[in-house]
Structures are given as structure tokens and as C-alpha cells.
Design a protein around this motif. Structure first.
Motif, PDB file in Angstrom:
ATOM      1  N   GLY A   1       0.846  -1.153   0.104  1.00 11.57           N
ATOM      2  CA  GLY A   1      -0.267  -0.131   0.007  1.00 11.57           C
ATOM      3  C   GLY A   1       0.951   1.295  -0.151  1.00 11.57           C
ATOM      4  N   LEU A   2       2.280   1.342  -0.440  1.00 11.62           N
ATOM      5  CA  LEU A   2       3.065   2.443  -0.759  1.00 11.62           C
ATOM      6  C   LEU A   2       2.674   3.169  -1.750  1.00 11.62           C
ATOM      7  CD1 LEU A   2       6.621   0.712   0.074  1.00 11.62           C
ATOM      8  CD2 LEU A   2       4.988   1.566   1.829  1.00 11.62           C
ATOM      9  N   ASP A   3       2.741   4.501  -1.755  1.00  7.84           N
ATOM     10  CA  ASP A   3       2.718   5.352  -2.641  1.00  7.84           C
ATOM     11  C   ASP A   3       4.083   5.580  -3.349  1.00  7.84           C
ATOM     12  OD1 ASP A   3       4.063   7.254  -1.404  1.00  7.84           O
ATOM     13  OD2 ASP A   3       2.428   8.289  -0.571  1.00  7.84           O
ATOM     14  N   ASN A   4       4.139   6.399  -4.624  1.00  7.63           N
ATOM     15  CA  ASN A   4       5.461   6.387  -5.301  1.00  7.63           C
ATOM     16  C   ASN A   4       6.357   6.947  -4.518  1.00  7.63           C
ATOM     17  OD1 ASN A   4       6.426   6.002  -8.196  1.00  7.63           O
ATOM     18  ND2 ASN A   4       7.020   8.168  -7.622  1.00  7.63           N
ATOM     19  N   GLU A   5       6.247   7.921  -3.701  1.00  5.81           N
ATOM     20  CA  GLU A   5       7.199   8.543  -2.855  1.00  5.81           C
ATOM     21  C   GLU A   5       7.596   7.806  -1.790  1.00  5.81           C
ATOM     22  OE1 GLU A   5       7.899  12.513  -0.017  1.00  5.81           O
ATOM     23  OE2 GLU A   5       5.986  12.466  -0.934  1.00  5.81           O
ATOM     24  N   GLU A   6       6.738   7.097  -1.076  1.00  5.62           N
ATOM     25  CA  GLU A   6       7.140   5.857  -0.071  1.00  5.62           C
ATOM     26  C   GLU A   6       7.871   4.840  -0.722  1.00  5.62           C
ATOM     27  OE1 GLU A   6       3.296   6.758   2.741  1.00  5.62           O
ATOM     28  OE2 GLU A   6       3.096   4.998   1.322  1.00  5.62           O
ATOM     29  N   THR A   7       7.442   4.345  -1.847  1.00  3.22           N
ATOM     30  CA  THR A   7       8.270   3.275  -2.479  1.00  3.22           C
ATOM     31  C   THR A   7       9.865   3.742  -2.707  1.00  3.22           C
ATOM     32  OG1 THR A   7       6.215   2.698  -3.604  1.00  3.22           O
ATOM     33  CG2 THR A   7       8.545   1.568  -4.310  1.00  3.22           C
ATOM     34  N   ILE A   8       9.966   5.024  -3.056  1.00  2.34           N
ATOM     35  CA  ILE A   8      11.216   5.474  -3.509  1.00  2.34           C
ATOM     36  C   ILE A   8      12.192   5.478  -2.039  1.00  2.34           C
ATOM     37  CG2 ILE A   8      12.700   7.571  -4.118  1.00  2.34           C
ATOM     38  CD1 ILE A   8      10.497   8.046  -6.249  1.00  2.34           C
ATOM     39  N   ILE A   9      11.421   6.184  -1.012  1.00  2.00           N
ATOM     40  CA  ILE A   9      12.192   6.356   0.095  1.00  2.00           C
ATOM     41  C   ILE A   9      12.503   4.753   0.783  1.00  2.00           C
ATOM     42  CG2 ILE A   9      11.554   6.576   2.647  1.00  2.00           C
ATOM     43  CD1 ILE A   9       9.853   8.964   2.113  1.00  2.00           C
ATOM     44  N   LEU A  10      11.571   3.782   0.672  1.00  2.51           N
ATOM     45  CA  LEU A  10      12.200   2.554   1.011  1.00  2.51           C
ATOM     46  C   LEU A  10      13.180   1.969   0.148  1.00  2.51           C
ATOM     47  CD1 LEU A  10      11.580  -0.056   2.525  1.00  2.51           C
ATOM     48  CD2 LEU A  10       9.815  -0.982   0.859  1.00  2.51           C
ATOM     49  N   MET A  11      13.180   2.216  -1.071  1.00  2.00           N
ATOM     50  CA  MET A  11      14.202   1.563  -1.923  1.00  2.00           C
ATOM     51  C   MET A  11      15.695   2.430  -1.497  1.00  2.00           C
ATOM     52  SD  MET A  11      12.786   0.648  -5.770  1.00  2.00           S
ATOM     53  CE  MET A  11      11.833  -0.599  -6.170  1.00  2.00           C
ATOM     54  N   CYS A  12      15.546   3.539  -1.397  1.00  2.00           N
ATOM     55  CA  CYS A  12      16.761   4.246  -0.933  1.00  2.00           C
ATOM     56  C   CYS A  12      17.471   3.799   0.214  1.00  2.00           C
ATOM     57  CB  CYS A  12      16.703   5.791  -1.018  1.00  2.00           C
ATOM     58  SG  CYS A  12      16.375   6.754  -2.558  1.00  2.00           S
ATOM     59  N   LYS A  13      16.449   3.541   1.501  1.00  2.00           N
ATOM     60  CA  LYS A  13      17.000   3.061   2.696  1.00  2.00           C
ATOM     61  C   LYS A  13      17.441   1.456   2.422  1.00  2.00           C
ATOM     62  CE  LYS A  13      13.736   5.354   5.868  1.00  2.00           C
ATOM     63  NZ  LYS A  13      12.913   5.191   6.814  1.00  2.00           N
ATOM     64  N   ARG A  14      16.741   0.782   1.555  1.00  2.00           N
ATOM     65  CA  ARG A  14      17.009  -0.695   1.440  1.00  2.00           C
ATOM     66  C   ARG A  14      17.430  -0.950  -0.082  1.00  2.00           C
ATOM     67  NH1 ARG A  14      19.549  -3.090   5.510  1.00  2.00           N
ATOM     68  NH2 ARG A  14      19.063  -1.809   7.342  1.00  2.00           N
ATOM     69  N   PRO A  15      18.423  -0.312  -0.777  1.00  2.27           N
ATOM     70  CA  PRO A  15      18.569  -0.602  -2.389  1.00  2.27           C
ATOM     71  C   PRO A  15      18.907  -2.092  -2.647  1.00  2.27           C
ATOM     72  CG  PRO A  15      20.698   0.347  -1.317  1.00  2.27           C
ATOM     73  CD  PRO A  15      19.256   0.634  -0.173  1.00  2.27           C
ATOM     74  N   TYR A  16      19.135  -2.872  -1.723  1.00  2.83           N
ATOM     75  CA  TYR A  16      19.482  -4.139  -1.831  1.00  2.83           C
ATOM     76  C   TYR A  16      18.045  -4.916  -2.408  1.00  2.83           C
ATOM     77  CZ  TYR A  16      23.219  -3.126   1.102  1.00  2.83           C
ATOM     78  OH  TYR A  16      24.545  -2.482   1.687  1.00  2.83           O
ATOM     79  N   LEU A  17      16.865  -4.325  -2.189  1.00  3.33           N
ATOM     80  CA  LEU A  17      15.522  -4.690  -2.800  1.00  3.33           C
ATOM     81  C   LEU A  17      15.483  -4.933  -4.197  1.00  3.33           C
ATOM     82  CD1 LEU A  17      13.355  -2.779  -0.362  1.00  3.33           C
ATOM     83  CD2 LEU A  17      13.203  -5.367  -0.663  1.00  3.33           C
ATOM     84  N   MET A  18      16.248  -4.076  -4.972  1.00  4.30           N
ATOM     85  CA  MET A  18      16.425  -3.837  -6.221  1.00  4.30           C
ATOM     86  C   MET A  18      17.069  -5.256  -6.804  1.00  4.30           C
ATOM     87  SD  MET A  18      17.148  -0.146  -7.780  1.00  4.30           S
ATOM     88  CE  MET A  18      16.256   0.980  -7.721  1.00  4.30           C
ATOM     89  N   GLY A  19      17.910  -5.893  -5.958  1.00  2.99           N
ATOM     90  CA  GLY A  19      18.441  -7.094  -6.606  1.00  2.99           C
ATOM     91  C   GLY A  19      17.846  -8.380  -6.132  1.00  2.99           C
ATOM     92  N   MET A  20      16.726  -8.190  -5.514  1.00  6.00           N
ATOM     93  CA  MET A  20      16.084  -9.371  -4.792  1.00  6.00           C
ATOM     94  C   MET A  20      15.172  -9.763  -5.793  1.00  6.00           C
ATOM     95  SD  MET A  20      15.508  -8.583  -0.786  1.00  6.00           S
ATOM     96  CE  MET A  20      14.402 -10.163  -0.658  1.00  6.00           C
ATOM     97  N   LYS A  21      14.803 -11.049  -5.674  1.00  6.58           N
ATOM     98  CA  LYS A  21      13.627 -11.731  -6.734  1.00  6.58           C
ATOM     99  C   LYS A  21      12.354 -11.350  -5.985  1.00  6.58           C
ATOM    100  CE  LYS A  21      16.520 -15.285  -8.770  1.00  6.58           C
ATOM    101  NZ  LYS A  21      16.490 -16.842  -8.990  1.00  6.58           N
ATOM    102  N   LEU A  22      11.451 -11.088  -6.791  1.00  8.69           N
ATOM    103  CA  LEU A  22      10.092 -10.936  -6.399  1.00  8.69           C
ATOM    104  C   LEU A  22       9.646 -12.136  -5.344  1.00  8.69           C
ATOM    105  CD1 LEU A  22       8.074  -9.142  -9.136  1.00  8.69           C
ATOM    106  CD2 LEU A  22       8.935  -8.296  -7.071  1.00  8.69           C
TER     107      LEU A  22
END
Length: 286
Positions: free
Chosen positions: A74-95
Motif C-alpha cells: 500500500g505504498l505510494d510512489n514517494e514512499e516506495t522511493i524512500i524504501l528503496m533508498c533505505k534498502r537498495p538491495y531490494l532492487m537485486g532481490m527476486k520478487l
């Protein structure tokens, strides 16, 4: 030398992968992040903490991850960016792995959608999606079975699951050692986040930081835990310097090697003339 190189092998691989990319590819990927809503500061932070993002196909990874996180949490676009910046390793994780973490937090921990959203956006909670379920289950069982924390308290403070077992056990045992119990501290999270020095002051006992460190060492030895932060090469600032440097060298590989040599010497000043010889193809150069 071989042991040192093996320890930082992955860091070297990432360095060479980034340095081997054409400048226009890097520019396109950075621009894509900006077009996706990331600010210049967000992009810099992301690259600093997760330089592998530059070697990924961001055009397919970013929208997929952002859409999934927005739909499931239920994140909005800004909250999703905040989360990815805090935990950028999410980008490398499989869904699939992210989905497994969310299922664990929903089912075993009992977090509903709103609690999960609040938890990952607050304090240390951002790490919840990058921790494996076995680790979180071990901590959950300790909190409930040993410390006696209720499920409701953990739901209110899911960030409790992000700390190492060593830290949890040491802090808990020290509270018992000085005659305090969890009942005296309804927010254990406020006691586990601070540094050791601040923790000792918060406890307000007659014990000094030296006493706490001695106690901590004994507990870690008895529990066979290792509470040592692994050194990373290069650090965040160096990654950012590498990224900036690439934009100046314009595919000049020799200059890139010189830059990397200097970086290695700065981080690990140990017979640097020999240390850098392995990628110069001979003896190190003065």
C-alpha cells in the motif's frame, strides 16, 4: 595477499563491472531513475549504497518492484522511493523472496497491511523485507518465549526483528544483570537501537561502559556469537567518487585502472606497490 583478495572478491567484481560500462549507458540508467521519480540526492544515495544497480536493467526492475510494493503493502510512489533508498538491495532481490518475507510478516508475525507499511517506513523496519524468515523466526521466538513480549508489542515494534541475535541477547541479559526486567521498559526497541554508550546511560545503573563491554564480551563468548562489523570495500563515499570519475575518464581504461589503484592504496595501505600488480599485469608501478 590471496586471503585479502578473496575477502573482497565481490567488491572487485562490482568495481570492474561498473568501470566497464559505457558512459552513455550509465547516463541513461541514472536518467531513468530520475524520470521514475528519484531525486538527484536519491540517485546518489542509491548508487552509494548499492552500486550494482548501475549494472542492472533498471528499465525492467524498477517499475516491477515499485508496482509490487505499492500493491502488496500500500505504498505510494514517494514512499516506495524512500524504501528503496533505505534498502537498495531490494532492487537485486527476486520478487519471490520479497513475497516470502511479506507472507511471513503477515502470517507468522501477524502484521496487517497498515502495520507492515508503518513498520517498514519507521526506524530500522526498512530491513524487514531483506531478512530471511529463519532469522526473524529465531528472534521472534526469543522475544516471546524468553523475554515474554506479547504478540501485540511486537506488532507495534516490528523493527525489533531487524537486530542481530547477539545484540538482542546481550542487551536483554544486561538488563537482567542490573536488576531490570522487560516490565520496567515497555519499549525494548528504544533500548536496542542506541549505541552501547547511550544504552548504558539509558539504563541508569551504576555500571560503566567498560563494565558493559566486559559483560558483552563474556556473553558473546558464552553464546558463540560474533559481533564484528564486516569491513566493506570500497565505502559509500568511494563508490560515489568512482561513479563521478567514470563521467570524466570517458572510457579511458588506463586512467580507470590508475583510479582504482589509488582507491585500493587509500583503503588498504599494505605494500601497495605489490597489491595492485595483479591487474597491471606485472610488477606494481611507483
Amino acid at each position: 595477499m590471496l586471503e585479502w583478495f578473496s575477502k573482497y572478491y565481490n567488491s572487485f567484481i562490482i568495481v570492474f563491472q561498473v568501470l566497464s560500462l559505457p558512459v552513455n549507458t550509465l547516463e541513461q540508467r541514472v536518467q531513468y531513475l530520475i524520470n521514475s521519480g528519484f531525486s538527484d540526492t536519491d540517485v546518489a544515495r542509491l548508487i552509494q549504497r548499492y552500486p550494482s544497480s548501475l549494472t542492472s536493467c533498471l528499465e525492467s526492475i524498477v517499475p516491477t518492484k515499485m508496482k509490487y510494493l505499492q500493491q502488496t503493502i500500500g505504498l505510494d510512489n514517494e514512499e516506495t522511493i524512500i524504501l528503496m533508498c533505505k534498502r537498495p538491495y531490494l532492487m537485486g532481490m527476486k520478487l519471490e523472496k520479497i513475497a516470502t518475507r511479506i507472507q511471513f510478516l503477515n502470517g507468522i508475525v501477524g502484521l496487517n497491511k497498515d502495520q507492515l507499511k508503518k513498520g517498514i517506513l519507521t526506524g530500522p523496519g526498512a530491513a524487514l523485507l531483506t531478512l530471511n524468515e529463519k532469522s526473524m523466526k529465531t528472534k521472534l521466538e526469543y522475544y516471546q518465549n524468553v523475554m515474554g513480549l506479547s504478540s501485540e508489542m511486537i506488532k507495534k515494534q516490528p523493527g525489533l526483528l531487524t537486530f542481530s541475535m547477539a545484540r538482542i541477547i546481550v542487551r536483554h541479559q544486561f538488563l537482567i544483570h542490573v536488576g531490570l526486567t522487560q516490565g520496567n521498559h515497555p519499549s525494548f526497541l528504544s533500548l536496542i537501537i542506541p549505541s552501547d554508550e547511550k544504552f548504558v546511560k539509558l539504563v541508569k545503573s551504576e555500571h560503566s561502559l567498560t563494565d558493559y563491554n566486559a559483560f558483552k564480551e563474556n556473553i558473546l563468548l558464552a553464546s558463540n556469537f560474533k559481533d564484528i562489523k564486516e569491513q566493506k570495500l570500497p565505502n559509500a563515499t568511494s563508490w560515489y567518487l568512482i561513479f563521478l570519475f567514470i563521467n570524466f575518464v570517458k572510457d579511458n581504461w588506463k586512467i580507470c585502472k590508475i583510479s582504482l589503484s589509488v582507491l585500493l592504496l587509500c583503503h588498504h595501505p599494505y605494500k601497495g606497490n605489490k597489491r595492485i600488480s595483479f591487474f597491471w599485469g606485472g610488477r606494481g608501478r611507483a
